[in-house]
Design a protein around this motif. Structure first.
Motif, mmCIF file in Angstrom:
data_model
loop_
_atom_site.group_PDB
_atom_site.id
_atom_site.type_symbol
_atom_site.label_atom_id
_atom_site.label_comp_id
_atom_site.label_asym_id
_atom_site.label_seq_id
_atom_site.Cartn_x
_atom_site.Cartn_y
_atom_site.Cartn_z
ATOM 1 N N THR A 46 0.779 -1.227 0.064
ATOM 2 C CA THR A 46 -0.042 0.121 0.124
ATOM 3 C C THR A 46 0.893 1.259 0.059
ATOM 4 O O THR A 46 0.761 2.247 -0.719
ATOM 5 C CB THR A 46 -0.808 -0.015 1.302
ATOM 6 O OG1 THR A 46 -1.777 -1.103 1.211
ATOM 7 C CG2 THR A 46 -1.802 1.317 1.095
ATOM 8 N N ASP A 78 1.174 3.908 -2.916
ATOM 9 C CA ASP A 78 0.923 5.537 -2.595
ATOM 10 C C ASP A 78 2.222 6.121 -2.978
ATOM 11 O O ASP A 78 2.203 7.601 -3.528
ATOM 12 C CB ASP A 78 0.659 5.594 -1.122
ATOM 13 C CG ASP A 78 -0.809 5.160 -0.993
ATOM 14 O OD1 ASP A 78 -1.512 4.802 -1.844
ATOM 15 O OD2 ASP A 78 -0.986 4.986 0.176
ATOM 16 N N TYR A 84 -3.599 -0.617 -7.705
ATOM 17 C CA TYR A 84 -4.608 -1.104 -7.158
ATOM 18 C C TYR A 84 -4.947 -2.424 -7.345
ATOM 19 O O TYR A 84 -5.461 -3.216 -6.653
ATOM 20 C CB TYR A 84 -5.693 -0.177 -7.368
ATOM 21 C CG TYR A 84 -5.895 1.277 -6.627
ATOM 22 C CD1 TYR A 84 -5.677 1.377 -5.197
ATOM 23 C CD2 TYR A 84 -5.797 2.460 -7.109
ATOM 24 C CE1 TYR A 84 -5.745 2.505 -4.488
ATOM 25 C CE2 TYR A 84 -5.763 3.546 -6.678
ATOM 26 C CZ TYR A 84 -5.702 3.633 -5.358
ATOM 27 O OH TYR A 84 -5.577 4.643 -4.518
ATOM 28 N N ILE A 137 -2.423 -4.049 -5.295
ATOM 29 C CA ILE A 137 -2.901 -4.096 -3.743
ATOM 30 C C ILE A 137 -3.884 -5.420 -3.628
ATOM 31 O O ILE A 137 -3.906 -5.888 -2.630
ATOM 32 C CB ILE A 137 -3.331 -2.863 -3.302
ATOM 33 C CG1 ILE A 137 -2.359 -1.909 -3.001
ATOM 34 C CG2 ILE A 137 -4.260 -2.690 -2.131
ATOM 35 C CD1 ILE A 137 -2.805 -0.369 -2.865
ATOM 36 N N SER A 181 -3.682 -8.488 -1.012
ATOM 37 C CA SER A 181 -4.602 -8.619 -0.149
ATOM 38 C C SER A 181 -5.381 -9.995 -0.234
ATOM 39 O O SER A 181 -5.575 -10.630 1.102
ATOM 40 C CB SER A 181 -5.693 -7.513 -0.106
ATOM 41 O OG SER A 181 -5.288 -5.988 -0.340
ATOM 42 N N SER A 227 -4.570 3.530 6.531
ATOM 43 C CA SER A 227 -4.116 2.037 6.186
ATOM 44 C C SER A 227 -3.692 1.209 7.371
ATOM 45 O O SER A 227 -4.319 0.129 7.433
ATOM 46 C CB SER A 227 -2.811 1.877 5.244
ATOM 47 O OG SER A 227 -3.134 2.530 4.258
#
Length: 859
Positions: free
Chosen positions: A474, A478, A732, A735, A739, A822
């Motif tokens: 993350t 970012d 994303y 991510i 996840s 986060s």
């Protein structure tokens, strides 16, 4: 197959659930590595194809070379292919567009016609120097349209700025002010050409360029006639040394200019910026390490969590005479069987999963970016070998460690599993407050966790890895997005319409055009402010301390961009940054942009910094800018004193942030109009966004208002938005993948652990533990697992983030900040996932027969 291996396969079949869980763990790990590697390779392939489609395929450009220099370039060992090119400008007779009065001749040889993106809509491309293909846009902007077969006689030369004889290119708009042109064509040469084709307007022609593109022909023979050519080179080997090699070649042979196709080369992983190279390689190393750790953890946990079952099996083999070597080989054989089954499936799953993802992503990319290129599944042997190699190595490590430990214990101990169960008082001792606060069930749950330390550590390790994976990825994504935003100009408009006499009436007229979506009127003027040294940011302080800048009476001279917004735009902007527009009804209040990003030439970094150390409520004196007869800056008359009513890093549409040593101050237009500025000291511009900027520009130009200038940055802005959207899709997606892997890892570990405790739970139920007490015990275990994992996972994640920030700091310098949202999300989700995984596993075994569970030996 020997008897040991046969028994091992039989053991795998008897423990179907545990074997299946282990196989799934390896499949997920292999699929993760394969998918991430393939996604990265495919994404870079898309960017390469997109860049080639836009600007052509070339790596190095040598400018204005002679015949002898061409021979050297062609014979160079690094040269694979060369393309010859030249250009020039000619007046376009009958042009109806005041801002595009030229024909821009871009000439290529036959190779160039193929290497550069040129689309023929009618006829053909030229193949002699007496032929040309014109842009179809010309037809709509001349009094009498051209036809194929027409002959043109033109004077072709260079664009030169009148004041300083500076050469101008297609990237420079027409030098015009109030209808007067401040440039000319020089070094003219007469030329007669025949039109043989019509092309679509090239993407590499800027919207603001003053010349319509005309494709002509040139070849190597032109250099022999004394014409200077540009040579575009495709190198034979894409290596980082090509930058030094090209510069050395140019210097040794007197070649004036060398340019590199930096965008294309960057997608190949090459850059001549040492800081950027360090950033890219260090970030790649960090993210690859994260992936490797996640892979090792996932596969190792699948084996380590079931050590008890393997130890019992190995103990049985030892009891019938198996040697240490045979026991170790048994475990290795088990790992080999699982690897043979899992690795091919994992490779196919990773490729299939990412390929299916591309099917869903491609329509989004095509619609959002208006491009024809699609993400294609690019499979490289390196990514497949890497995924397979990492998995094989991890399986070897995961099987070797428990096999080595099991080979050192006696058969009886292995069968009784005394090496796992720790019953010493000090190992299972709990605080007396646990029972008082949470009850007996909580104390039993805590003792259950402590009595089998290896299983507990394997579960906590799995959770820690999942936390570190998610938070690190993350922060990584970012950081990439922030770095991209820092490097972009953040243009929020499509068209800038400038002129001295623009007013609210003009704003309304332009806002009502069919394609226009949003408009804003801004009055601009320059001023200066003298700021005390203790209010300077660190970068400015360093400059004057190093004597690069001289303070005036202990103050630093700031240049100030004063921006006055129309009423509607200012109100919307004030609300956007969290203030009421009525706050600024007082004419002495202003908004100051207090944070910028700038490219520091000395360090080669893009640095984010404060513009000034100040607070809301402080005052700021503005002075007019005055110069002496020798152009020495003087302290001008006091213009006004503003109270700083708001500090922000956001700017409204049309406003660019000032650089280091400058301030951007935003006020209502009504306040601006009351300042002591003469008409010629300010500039008024209207900024607009449009669904069709080119059509909007054409409509405005049809009004033939010589007072205005139009600056169209649609293509530049579109490119910036494309990069951000594509980066968002990539990051994303990454991510989401991490996840899902983390959740699967947690469920895999906990469900296997719970399954191996069937007899333990049956024993507790047999001595009278109620379902309510049982659930309470499980909830407390979940809290203990989650809390322990967070206690280790969060600090480790912060350390990884600091390493990533340091890597980005080689190119992009900004303050480190923790992603608190986060962190909060991770804390909540980790307890939810742990609780859900444990409850899911318990539901499957809680209704099992107690006697059968006590007798059961296989999971």
């Amino acid at each position: 197959m020997n008897i040991i291996n046969k028994v091992t396969i039989r053991h795998l079949k008897q423990n179907k659930r545990r074997s299946l869980v282990t196989i799934i763990g390896v499949i997920i790990s292999v699929a993760m590595i394969t998918a991430v590697a393939t996604l990265g390779v495919s994404f870079l392939d898309l960017m390469v194809r997109k860049e080639i489609e836009k600007n052509g395929e070339w790596h190095v450009q040598y400018e204005n070379v002679t015949e002898e220099q061409i021979e050297v370039i062609e014979q160079d060992s690094d040269t694979k292919k060369v393309v010859f090119s030249s250009d020039g400008y000619a007046n376009l007779k009958g042009s109806e567009n005041e801002y595009k009065p030229y024909l821009y001749f871009k000439n290529y040889d036959e190779e160039g016609m193929a290497q550069f993106p040129i689309t023929v809509s009618e006829g053909r491309l030229p193949n002699t120097e007496e032929e040309v293909a014109i842009s179809e846009v010309i037809q709509d902007n001349v009094e009498l349209p051209f036809e194929i077969g027409d002959q043109l006689t033109v004077e072709v030369g260079e664009r030169v700025q009148i004041n300083d004889n500076k050469l101008l290119s297609q990237m420079d708009s027409l030098q015009i002010n109030e209808g007067e042109i401040f440039e000319k064509l020089d070094n003219l040469e007469s030329k007669t050409v025949t039109i043989v084709g019509v092309i679509k307007r090239p993407d590499w022609e800027p919207a603001w360029s003053p010349g319509y593109t005309v494709i002509g022909y040139v070849d190597k023979a032109s250099a022999a006639e004394g014409q200077a050519l540009d040579v575009f080179v495709l190198v034979s080997k894409l290596e980082s040394e090509l930058f030094d090699h090209a510069n050395i070649l140019a210097n040794m042979n007197g070649i004036d200019g060398v340019q590199f196709n930096s965008e294309l080369l960057r997608y190949y992983g090459l850059t001549d910026n040492d800081n950027l190279r360090v950033t890219l390689f260090s970030l790649a190393a960090i993210i690859m390490l994260i992936i490797l750790i996640g892979s090792v953890a996932l596969i190792y946990n699948a084996f380590a969590i079931s050590v008890s079952e393997r130890a019992r099996h190995l103990g049985m083999l030892s009891s019938v005479g198996a040697t240490k070597k045979q026991k170790r080989n048994s475990v290795f054989f088990e790992g080999a069987v699982i690897g043979i089954i899992s690795i091919p499936i994992g490779l196919l799953a990773g490729l299939g999963g990412i390929g299916l993802t591309f099917v869903f992503i491609n329509p989004l990319i095509e619609n959002a970016l208006n491009i024809t290129e699609k993400l294609e599944l690019v499979v490289t042997p390196a990514s497949l070998i890497m995924a397979s190699g990492i998995s094989i190595l991890t399986i070897f490590i995961s099987t070797y460690v428990p096999a080595k430990k099991a080979s050192k214990i006696s058969a009886i101990d292995a069968m009784r599993q005394t090496q796992d169960i720790k019953l010493a008082e000090k190992n299972v001792k709990t605080s007396k407050w646990v029972r008082k606060v949470f009850g007996l069930e909580a104390e039993i749950g805590l003792k259950n966790v402590k009595r089998n330390r290896k299983r507990y550590l394997a579960t906590v390790f799995s959770l820690v890895i999942s936390i570190v994976l998610f938070l690190s990825v993350t922060y990584f994504t970012d950081g990439l997005k922030k770095s991209l935003e820092m490097s972009q100009k953040n243009n929020q408009f499509d068209l800038q319409i400038s002129g001295n006499d623009l007013d609210e009436v003009d704003l309304m007229n332009y806002a009502q055009l069919e394609q226009v979506k949003k408009t804003s009127l801004i009055k601009y003027a320059q001023a200066e402010a003298f700021i005390e040294s203790d209010r300077l940011p660190e970068q400015l302080t360093a400059q004057w301390e190093n004597s690069e800048t001289v303070l005036e009476d202990g103050k630093y001279r700031y240049y100030v961009d004063l921006q006055g917004l129309d009423e509607a735009s200012f109100k919307a902007y004030a609300e956007e940054i969290g203030f009421e527009a009525d706050t600024f009804a007082d004419n002495l209040k202003a908004i100051v942009i207090d944070q910028i990003s700038y490219d520091d030439a000395a360090s080669g970094k893009i640095i984010e910094t404060k513009t000034i150390n100040t607070e809301v409520g402080d005052e700021l004196e503005l002075h007019k800018i005055l110069y002496s007869e020798t152009d020495e800056p003087l302290e001008g008359e006091l213009l006004t004193t503003f109270e700083i009513a708001a500090l922000t890093d956001q700017v409204p549409m049309g406003i660019q942030k000032a650089g280091l040593g400058g301030l951007t101050i935003i006020i209502p237009k009504t306040t601006f109009d009351q300042l002591n500025y003469a008409e010629e000291e300010g500039l008024t511009s209207i900024y607009a966004t449009s669904s069709d900027p080119m059509a909007t520009q054409a409509v405005i130009e049809e009004q033939n208002d010589t007072n205005i200038q139009i600056y169209n940055i649609y293509q530049q802005r579109q490119q910036e938005e494309q990069m951000i959207i594509l980066m968002s899709v990539f990051t994303y997606g990454f991510i989401t993948l991490i996840s899902l892997i983390s959740i699967a890892n947690i469920f895999n570990t906990i469900s296997t652990s719970i399954s191996l405790r069937k007899r333990e739970f049956a024993m507790l139920r047999s001595v009278g533990m109620t379902p309510t007490g049982f659930n309470k015990m499980i909830c407390y275990e979940s809290l203990f697992y989650g809390g322990k994992a967070l206690a280790y996972g969060l600090p480790i994640s912060i350390a990884v983030m600091l390493a990533m920030h340091r890597s980005l700091g080689y190119t992009f310098q900004y303050e480190f900040s923790l992603p608190w949202m986060s962190f909060l999300f991770t804390i909540v989700v980790i307890f939810l996932i742990v609780g859900a995984a444990m409850l899911y596993s318990i539901i499957k075994i809680k209704n099992a027969n107690i006697i059968e569970s006590l007798k059961q030996e296989n999971a």
